[in-house]
Design an enzyme around this catalytic site. Structure first.
Site, PDB file in Angstrom:
ATOM      1  N   GLN A  76       8.097  -2.289  -9.551  1.00  0.00           N
ATOM      2  CA  GLN A  76       6.805  -1.980  -8.961  1.00  0.00           C
ATOM      3  C   GLN A  76       6.744  -0.533  -8.458  1.00  0.00           C
ATOM      4  O   GLN A  76       7.589  -0.146  -7.637  1.00  0.00           O
ATOM      5  CB  GLN A  76       6.566  -2.933  -7.770  1.00  0.00           C
ATOM      6  CG  GLN A  76       5.226  -2.768  -7.099  1.00  0.00           C
ATOM      7  CD  GLN A  76       5.092  -3.660  -5.866  1.00  0.00           C
ATOM      8  OE1 GLN A  76       6.068  -3.944  -5.187  1.00  0.00           O
ATOM      9  NE2 GLN A  76       3.885  -4.096  -5.572  1.00  0.00           N
ATOM     10  N   GLY A  77       5.794   0.241  -8.946  1.00  0.00           N
ATOM     11  CA  GLY A  77       5.642   1.631  -8.520  1.00  0.00           C
ATOM     12  C   GLY A  77       4.430   1.794  -7.617  1.00  0.00           C
ATOM     13  O   GLY A  77       3.374   2.256  -8.051  1.00  0.00           O
ATOM     14  N   TYR A  78       4.577   1.399  -6.390  1.00  0.00           N
ATOM     15  CA  TYR A  78       3.484   1.495  -5.412  1.00  0.00           C
ATOM     16  C   TYR A  78       3.779   2.568  -4.359  1.00  0.00           C
ATOM     17  O   TYR A  78       3.162   3.613  -4.332  1.00  0.00           O
ATOM     18  CB  TYR A  78       3.294   0.138  -4.714  1.00  0.00           C
ATOM     19  CG  TYR A  78       2.310  -0.792  -5.402  1.00  0.00           C
ATOM     20  CD1 TYR A  78       2.185  -0.810  -6.780  1.00  0.00           C
ATOM     21  CD2 TYR A  78       1.506  -1.652  -4.667  1.00  0.00           C
ATOM     22  CE1 TYR A  78       1.290  -1.664  -7.407  1.00  0.00           C
ATOM     23  CE2 TYR A  78       0.611  -2.510  -5.278  1.00  0.00           C
ATOM     24  CZ  TYR A  78       0.498  -2.510  -6.654  1.00  0.00           C
ATOM     25  OH  TYR A  78      -0.379  -3.350  -7.252  1.00  0.00           O
ATOM     26  N   SER A  79       4.745   2.265  -3.460  1.00  0.00           N
ATOM     27  CA  SER A  79       5.014   3.159  -2.326  1.00  0.00           C
ATOM     28  C   SER A  79       5.462   4.542  -2.784  1.00  0.00           C
ATOM     29  O   SER A  79       6.109   4.690  -3.816  1.00  0.00           O
ATOM     30  CB  SER A  79       6.123   2.576  -1.443  1.00  0.00           C
ATOM     31  OG  SER A  79       5.711   1.374  -0.867  1.00  0.00           O
ATOM     32  N   GLU A  97       1.388 -11.322  -4.322  1.00  0.00           N
ATOM     33  CA  GLU A  97       2.672 -11.007  -3.704  1.00  0.00           C
ATOM     34  C   GLU A  97       2.868 -11.912  -2.486  1.00  0.00           C
ATOM     35  O   GLU A  97       3.975 -12.114  -2.028  1.00  0.00           O
ATOM     36  CB  GLU A  97       2.684  -9.529  -3.299  1.00  0.00           C
ATOM     37  CG  GLU A  97       4.056  -8.973  -3.003  1.00  0.00           C
ATOM     38  CD  GLU A  97       4.011  -7.504  -2.572  1.00  0.00           C
ATOM     39  OE1 GLU A  97       5.056  -6.995  -2.218  1.00  0.00           O
ATOM     40  OE2 GLU A  97       2.920  -6.890  -2.573  1.00  0.00           O
ATOM     41  N   SER A 107       3.536  -3.873   6.409  1.00  0.00           N
ATOM     42  CA  SER A 107       4.358  -4.086   7.614  1.00  0.00           C
ATOM     43  C   SER A 107       3.662  -5.069   8.560  1.00  0.00           C
ATOM     44  O   SER A 107       2.460  -5.310   8.448  1.00  0.00           O
ATOM     45  CB  SER A 107       4.578  -2.758   8.330  1.00  0.00           C
ATOM     46  OG  SER A 107       3.369  -2.339   8.926  1.00  0.00           O
ATOM     47  N   ASN A 108       4.433  -5.625   9.482  1.00  0.00           N
ATOM     48  CA  ASN A 108       3.830  -6.571  10.424  1.00  0.00           C
ATOM     49  C   ASN A 108       2.753  -5.912  11.291  1.00  0.00           C
ATOM     50  O   ASN A 108       1.825  -6.577  11.740  1.00  0.00           O
ATOM     51  CB  ASN A 108       4.919  -7.226  11.279  1.00  0.00           C
ATOM     52  CG  ASN A 108       5.674  -8.293  10.479  1.00  0.00           C
ATOM     53  OD1 ASN A 108       5.517  -8.384   9.263  1.00  0.00           O
ATOM     54  ND2 ASN A 108       6.463  -9.102  11.153  1.00  0.00           N
ATOM     55  N   GLU A 109       2.877  -4.600  11.488  1.00  0.00           N
ATOM     56  CA  GLU A 109       1.834  -3.885  12.239  1.00  0.00           C
ATOM     57  C   GLU A 109       0.520  -3.914  11.435  1.00  0.00           C
ATOM     58  O   GLU A 109      -0.553  -4.126  11.997  1.00  0.00           O
ATOM     59  CB  GLU A 109       2.260  -2.436  12.503  1.00  0.00           C
ATOM     60  CG  GLU A 109       3.338  -2.287  13.575  1.00  0.00           C
ATOM     61  CD  GLU A 109       4.719  -2.748  13.125  1.00  0.00           C
ATOM     62  OE1 GLU A 109       4.981  -2.768  11.898  1.00  0.00           O
ATOM     63  OE2 GLU A 109       5.533  -3.112  13.990  1.00  0.00           O
TER      64      GLU A 109
END
Lengths: 374, 397
Positions: free
Chosen positions: B126-129, B244, B382-384
């Protein structure tokens, strides 16, 4: 009431901090951690030259410190720089026990940085129970025979000698009946299995199969070593607490710097209130850790019940806050903090894993309750 | 209100259990149970076993070679696999790209790529971040410039899980730098063996090398590898993110983890008795078990609604937060339980050399797992970010 360091201690702290800032860089530390020896002989020699090992011993013992605040002062700086060199093992634990028991012949070499030691005490199933000793010592004439196994003995491979505990009386978990001996690493019948530690440095399992040592290797009166070990353990906890404090200060400082630099959604992430409040909580908890460490350091010379209650309080609080700081600092950074290359990784590991030595959070909570009730 | 599974669902669970008992190689289960990472060949071996049974693509429609399990069936399958210590299905082709191609891909793309995912011919990553685009994914900068029948791609992706095994990567790339940031993004399939693609491993704090940086320097990508329409990639990316999030609660992993902690704590001695009888440790264990009990039921409530056609929204974010926190708490208990034997660094080369471990076998990877699973509250939003989604929805801002 005065919470300031004396001028001498302030000077020592300043010079140690400067030395480590210049010499113990992230690259250097990563190189040392990855090295086969797991520590740097050069750094060790330089620390001895700076008088850092001597600061852990009193004047009568051949040093120029040895007080709880000397220890805390040194270890906070070691923690701040993430130092993995075995000052706790050689200086506080094994060296300290030799000093306590009046066996000065090795101490000069220890203070000069010429020899290294390890304290071989914990065993495979002793967990954090200080009186759990199954290793036996049998005396016959002028010969003492040691048999048993010691677990996760830090600095065992680099050490020339071990201060080792063994039982001469009582049952497995009795406080009475434990003795201390000086054991040379190359004794026949002794097997060492070394391995690296997750937080840096190395340890070994030591198996003794009928290891013969001379009667002169006895360090403590027969069966009476427990109170001496407990007191040294208390000093080691002050050192470990101060070290964890220093490491936490670095972790939080790295995090604060990162929150100022890292931009997402068009602004530094430190401008998000949710992160600001979490940093504030960490700063509050750091002051709690500093205070509890001062308390424990300041009561090291008190009578046993008072001393141990402060010591257990410190180790409990340091363990609790340590986990919080390590996890929050990683979380606020995000993925970057998960990489070996980034400095925080090393500090987070040392802070969390400090709870697996000298008794963990739960062990000291229980002990604090017991000491309070008695 | 009926808290029990239906007869059909119970029968399906037994079918899955029987299959796992017969077909899951003990070697792979032992490795998974011990927390060791699997080789590429081992992952492929497990995929092939599932594919032979027709169970590799439980989430795909039958038309594409899947079985179209409903949410409850999928949950049962995932839970049983976790409890049996089956290797995790590598999700990039099956859970992520597959559903996107099925919904937005051309007929030619579906016919070409989907079967290859099932047979294992392609290993996708996967090329996301990107280094500058994490929580703020839409700020991504990897540039794709149209040049005749090709796109020329330049930029860098990061946190590419198992990218070292992959021959294909699906990427979010910027095709219109002048548009508003979500509006200039496209979804592109790139051959990792193209000239100009470079994969560099990132070593994590536990010593593992599961994530990578992927660099693109003037990489030529055939225009036919564009999925859907140019500059509409963000829509597809969001769709992918909802996929996901299946199994986002990870209750199977948590149940297996909790069993492991109990097993370890029964063997560890503390103060002359098993650690599991120590009141402080027992209290920690009980609290997380209660949390898991409740969360697993929240998960079932959401799954049950999903079976009835309701698409989870903020519920998925809630499960992500609670599920990751519970798993991390279980990892914390496990390393705590190991005591001083959590300290040795059990690296993979040591395992390969078959050297004896210093402590009990179970203790070796516990600290590493604890540190590694800090990622659970960081990746996949993230959880944030999840809390932000929940709060925004509640406050209607």
């Amino acid at each position: 009431m005065n919470f300031e360091l004396t001028e001498e201690r302030q000077m020592m702290q300043d010079s140690l901090r400067r030395f480590l800032r210049d010499r113990y860089t992230t690259e250097e530390r990563n190189r040392i951690v990855a090295s086969e020896a797991g520590y740097s002989p050069q750094i060790w020699a330089d620390l001895a030259d700076l008088g850092i090992i001597g600061a852990l011993f009193t004047e009568e013992q051949g040093g120029f410190g040895g007080d709880g605040f000397d220890i805390a002062c040194v270890f906070e700086e070691l923690g701040r720089a993430g130092v993995v060199e075995p000052l706790l093992e050689t200086g506080i634990l094994a060296g300290g026990l030799l000093a306590d028991l009046g066996h000065d012949q090795l101490l000069e070499a220890v203070v000069a940085g010429q020899t290294q030691l390890a304290f071989a005490h914990s065993e495979p199933t002793s967990r954090y129970d200080l009186s759990h000793v199954e290793t036996t010592a049998n005396t016959s004439g002028e010969t003492i025979t040691l048999s048993g196994r010691k677990a996760v003995v830090q600095n065992a491979e680099a050490a020339d000698h071990f201060v080792i505990s063994a039982r001469e009386g009582g049952t497995i978990r009795d406080e009475n009946g434990i003795s201390l001996f000086l054991l040379s690493k190359d004794s026949p019948g002794l097997t060492l299995m070394g391995y690296p530690l997750m937080g840096g440095g190395r340890a070994a399992e030591i198996v003794m199969d009928q290891v013969k040592i001379p009667a002169t290797a006895r360090l403590s009166p027969p069966g009476e070593a427990y109170p001496i070990i407990e007191r040294r353990h208390a000093m080691a906890i002050v050192a470990a607490s101060a070290e964890a404090l220093g490491a936490m200060e670095t972790a939080v400082a790295l995090t604060i710097a990162y929150l100022g630099q890292r931009t997402q959604f068009g602004r530094p992430i430190g401008t998000f209130q949710v992160l600001q409040h979490r940093v504030a909580d960490l700063l509050i908890e750091l002051e709690q850790v500093r205070s509890i460490t001062i308390l424990a350091a300041g009561h090291l010379n008190d009578q046993r019940e008072i001393r141990e209650r402060y010591v257990s309080a410190a180790k409990n609080l340091v363990g609790r806050v340590g986990r919080l700081v390590a996890e929050e600092c990683i979380q606020m950074h995000g993925g970057i903090a998960m990489t070996e290359e980034y400095a925080l990784a090393h500090f987070a590991k040392r802070i969390v894993l400090a709870d697996h030595r000298l008794g963990d959070t739960d062990h000291h909570l229980e002990r604090f309750i017991a000491l309070t009730a008695s | 209100m009926d808290l029990t599974f239906s007869d059909e669902e119970r029968a399906f669970r037994i079918e899955v259990q029987t299959f796992l008992k017969e077909k899951l190689p003990a070697r792979l289960a032992a490795k998974t149970r011990a927390g060791q990472s699997l080789t590429k060949a081992e992952h492929e071996e497990w995929h092939a076993i599932l594919n032979a049974r027709g169970w590799l693509a439980g989430n795909w429609p039958k038309a594409h070679g899947g079985i179209d399990w409903n949410a409850v069936e999928r949950h049962i399958f995932e839970e049983e696999c976790a409890l049996a210590y089956a290797p995790r299905i590598v999700p990039f082709g099956l859970m992520m790209l597959g559903p996107v191609l099925q919904k937005f891909g051309s007929e030619a793309q579906k016919a070409h790529w989907l079967p290859r995912i099932l047979t294992g011919e392609d290993w996708w990553c996967q090329g996301y971040s990107e280094p500058g685009a994490g929580s703020d994914l839409a700020s991504l900068k990897t540039r794709a410039l149209r040049d005749g029948d090709h796109y020329i791609v330049n930029g860098q992706k990061t946190w590419t899980t198992l990218g070292q095994h992959a021959n294909m990567i699906f990427c979010l790339v910027r095709t219109d730098p002048d548009a508003k940031k979500q509006e200039g993004i496209s979804f592109l399939l790139i051959d990792m063996h193209s000239p100009g693609v470079e994969v560099r491993p990132i070593v994590l704090l536990d010593g593992s090398a599961e994530v990578n940086e992927v660099w693109f320097t003037d990489v030529r990508v055939p225009a036919e590898n564009l999925v859907g329409k140019e500059n509409e990639g963000w829509t597809y990316a969001k769709y992918l993110l909802t996929h996901e999030r299946t199994n986002i609660a990870g209750t199977g992993f948590s149940n297996a983890g909790l069993e492991a902690v109990k097993r370890i704590a029964a063997q560890e001695q503390s103060g002359g008795q098993p650690l599991i009888r120590n009141p402080h440790f027992a209290a920690r264990l009980a609290k997380v078990e209660i949390d898991l009990m409740a969360m697993a039921t929240t998960n079932l409530r959401i799954i049950s609604a999903a079976k009835g056609g309701h698409t989870p929204g903020v519920e998925a974010s809630m499960l992500k937060v609670k599920g990751s926190v519970i798993r991390q708490e279980i990892n914390d208990l496990a390393r705590r339980a190991a005591g001083p034997y959590a300290l040795p660094f059990a690296n993979e080369t040591l395992e390969g050399a078959n050297e004896p471990r210093p402590g009990p076998d179970y203790a070796g990877p516990l600290a590493a797992q604890y540190f590694n699973n800090r990622k659970l509250s960081i990746y996949g939003g993230s959880n944030e970010i999840q809390r932000q989604i929940i709060a925004k929805s509640a406050l209607e801002i």
